[in-house]
Design a protein around this motif. Structure first.
Motif, PDB file in Angstrom:
ATOM      1  N   THR A 143     -11.717   1.876   2.446  1.00  0.00           N
ATOM      2  CA  THR A 143     -11.752   0.625   1.682  1.00  0.00           C
ATOM      3  C   THR A 143     -13.010   0.563   0.815  1.00  0.00           C
ATOM      4  OG1 THR A 143     -12.760  -0.433   3.607  1.00  0.00           O
ATOM      5  CG2 THR A 143     -10.383  -0.763   3.303  1.00  0.00           C
ATOM      6  N   LYS A 161       0.862  -1.194   0.000  1.00  0.00           N
ATOM      7  CA  LYS A 161       0.000   0.000   0.000  1.00  0.00           C
ATOM      8  C   LYS A 161       0.893   1.238   0.000  1.00  0.00           C
ATOM      9  CE  LYS A 161      -3.554  -2.688   0.459  1.00  0.00           C
ATOM     10  NZ  LYS A 161      -4.395  -2.957  -0.719  1.00  0.00           N
ATOM     11  N   ALA A 187      -5.486   4.123  -0.637  1.00  0.00           N
ATOM     12  CA  ALA A 187      -6.896   4.276  -0.241  1.00  0.00           C
ATOM     13  C   ALA A 187      -7.664   4.969  -1.362  1.00  0.00           C
ATOM     14  CB  ALA A 187      -6.998   5.075   1.062  1.00  0.00           C
ATOM     15  N   ASP A 230     -15.231  -1.732   0.124  1.00  0.00           N
ATOM     16  CA  ASP A 230     -16.487  -2.321   0.622  1.00  0.00           C
ATOM     17  C   ASP A 230     -17.368  -1.260   1.286  1.00  0.00           C
ATOM     18  OD1 ASP A 230     -14.551  -2.048   2.601  1.00  0.00           O
ATOM     19  OD2 ASP A 230     -15.230  -3.774   3.762  1.00  0.00           O
ATOM     20  N   TYR A 238      -4.497   3.691   6.756  1.00  0.00           N
ATOM     21  CA  TYR A 238      -4.326   3.114   5.419  1.00  0.00           C
ATOM     22  C   TYR A 238      -3.542   4.132   4.610  1.00  0.00           C
ATOM     23  CZ  TYR A 238      -6.237  -0.373   2.106  1.00  0.00           C
ATOM     24  OH  TYR A 238      -6.438  -1.432   1.251  1.00  0.00           O
ATOM     25  N   GLU A 298      -8.050   2.608  -4.527  1.00  0.00           N
ATOM     26  CA  GLU A 298      -9.009   1.507  -4.328  1.00  0.00           C
ATOM     27  C   GLU A 298     -10.435   2.030  -4.153  1.00  0.00           C
ATOM     28  OE1 GLU A 298      -7.435  -0.978  -1.156  1.00  0.00           O
ATOM     29  OE2 GLU A 298      -5.430  -0.827  -2.043  1.00  0.00           O
ATOM     30  N   CYS A 299     -10.571   3.124  -3.420  1.00  0.00           N
ATOM     31  CA  CYS A 299     -11.927   3.662  -3.166  1.00  0.00           C
ATOM     32  C   CYS A 299     -12.506   4.314  -4.425  1.00  0.00           C
ATOM     33  CB  CYS A 299     -11.896   4.660  -2.008  1.00  0.00           C
ATOM     34  SG  CYS A 299     -11.555   3.861  -0.431  1.00  0.00           S
TER      35      CYS A 299
END
Ligand code: 5GP
Length: 347
Positions: free
Chosen positions: A161, A8, A201, A163, A196, A204-205
């Motif tokens: 994240t 990351k 972050a 999700d 994170y 991915e977001c």
């Protein structure tokens, strides 16, 4: 217990790879973006840089100054309803369109938001903001605010994240605010060990949000114009800045003199300073998760914002993006072990 082995990255871990470009000058780069938001169907056009909803950054004065540059301000939640009434009365539509009304998730916050939003149809953004956006309570609150304000643009966060980005968008958020722990006056990573790296972050977001037609704000961790460009390059639709816009005339802080030099206090919204000011001190069951610093006073924010936007324009010319919108498609990050050369001190 599980360990994720995927690497990351933060802003300091990468640089942009330059690309062939037919842009001759920075003046050819368009930083204005146009968005149509998923749930509200609202359209907004402007430069997607936002002053953070901190009480030594996101002031009414900041909102006026940044609106002149096409940028936004998330106005902090500590102004009273009366303060808002006066501000709305004296502001033209361009300022109000570029303002986010910040709120927590309590019943009192809900009622206050109702009162403020009723003051003008030109107020179109609501920023629902809690430190830990993983709380089920936030999802329920977003559903409630969406039901109450079907045609307003709702931002919710903070999460890091995909999700949880999806869950908030499905609950009614048009925009999700991304960032846990990267802030300049944030001590969450030290106090809790949670966080994170911000560039990963964002990457991915953004992917999760864009898949659903949502948008994200990369919030926190930018320390220079290059970091702002990297946040956009990683896929952030908006970038929120605290520390970079603190310490100015418009920031709303108090100027103090020490040894003939001028300073302004800047503090995290979960710091001892903020809790002393707004909540009568730090509650016994919790620790402060923010710090207080004295910044050299930097004068008007107009110079700083010109410098930041100039930097982002320049990034765009280096990678051949004629519009900010294209920056992420033109971005290849290279992983690095070094950033700037500090032999003569830091910029
Ligand atoms: P900066 O641009 O200064 O690096 O980051 C600004 C962001 O830091 C804010 O928008 C907010 O998300 C976060 N932040 C502000 N105050 C605090 C605090 O006291 N604690 C933590 N953990 N984060 C904070």
């Amino acid at each position: 217990m599980r360990i994720e082995q995927d690497l990351k990255l933060g802003f300091k871990d990468v640089l942009f790879r330059p690309k062939r470009s037919n842009l001759k000058s920075r003046s050819q780069v368009e930083l204005t973006r146009e968005f149509t938001f998923k749930h509200s169907g609202r359209q907004w056009s402007g430069v997607p840089v936002i002053a953070a909803n901190m009480d030594s950054v996101g002031s009414f004065a900041m909102a006026k100054a940044l609106a002149e540059n096409g940028c936004m301000t998330a106005v902090h939640k500590h102004y009273t309803v009366e303060d808002w009434a006066a501000f709305v009365a004296e502001s033209d539509a361009q300022v109000l369109n570029n303002v986010m009304v910040s709120t927590g998730t309590s019943e009192a916050d809900f009622e206050k938001t109702q009162k403020i939003m009723a003051m003008s149809d030109e107020l179109i953004f609501i920023c629902i903001d809690i430190a830990n956006g993983y709380s089920e309570h936030l999802v329920e609150y977003v559903e409630r605010v969406r039901a109450e304000f079907p045609d307003k643009v709702i931002s919710a966060g903070n999460v890091v994240t995909g999700d949880m980005v999806e869950e908030l968008i499905l609950a009614g958020a048009d925009i999700v605010k991304v960032g846990i722990g990267p802030g300049s006056v944030c001590t969450t990573r030290v106090k809790t060990g949670v966080g994170y790296p911000q560039l990963s972050a964002i990457i991915e977001c953004a992917d999760a949000a864009h898949g659903l037609g949502g948008r994200i704000i990369g919030d926190g961790g930018c320390s220079c114009a290059g970091d702002v460009a990297k946040a956009f390059g990683g896929g952030a639709d908006f970038v929120m800045l605290g520390g970079m816009l603190a310490g100015h005339e418009e920031s709303g802080g108090e100027v103090v003199e020490q040894d003939g030099k001028q300073f302004m206090k800047f503090y995290g919204m979960s710091s001892q300073s903020a809790m002393d000011k707004h909540s009568g001190g730090v509650a016994k069951y919790r620790a402060a998760e923010g710090k207080t610093v004295m910044l050299p006073f930097r004068g008007s924010v107009h110079n700083t914002i010109a410098d930041i936007l100039g930097g982002v324009r320049s990034t765009c010319t280096y990678v051949g993006a004629a519009q900010l919108k294209e920056l992420t498609k033109r971005t290849t990050f290279i992983r690095v072990q070094e950033q700037e050369n500090n032999v003569f001190g830091k910029e």
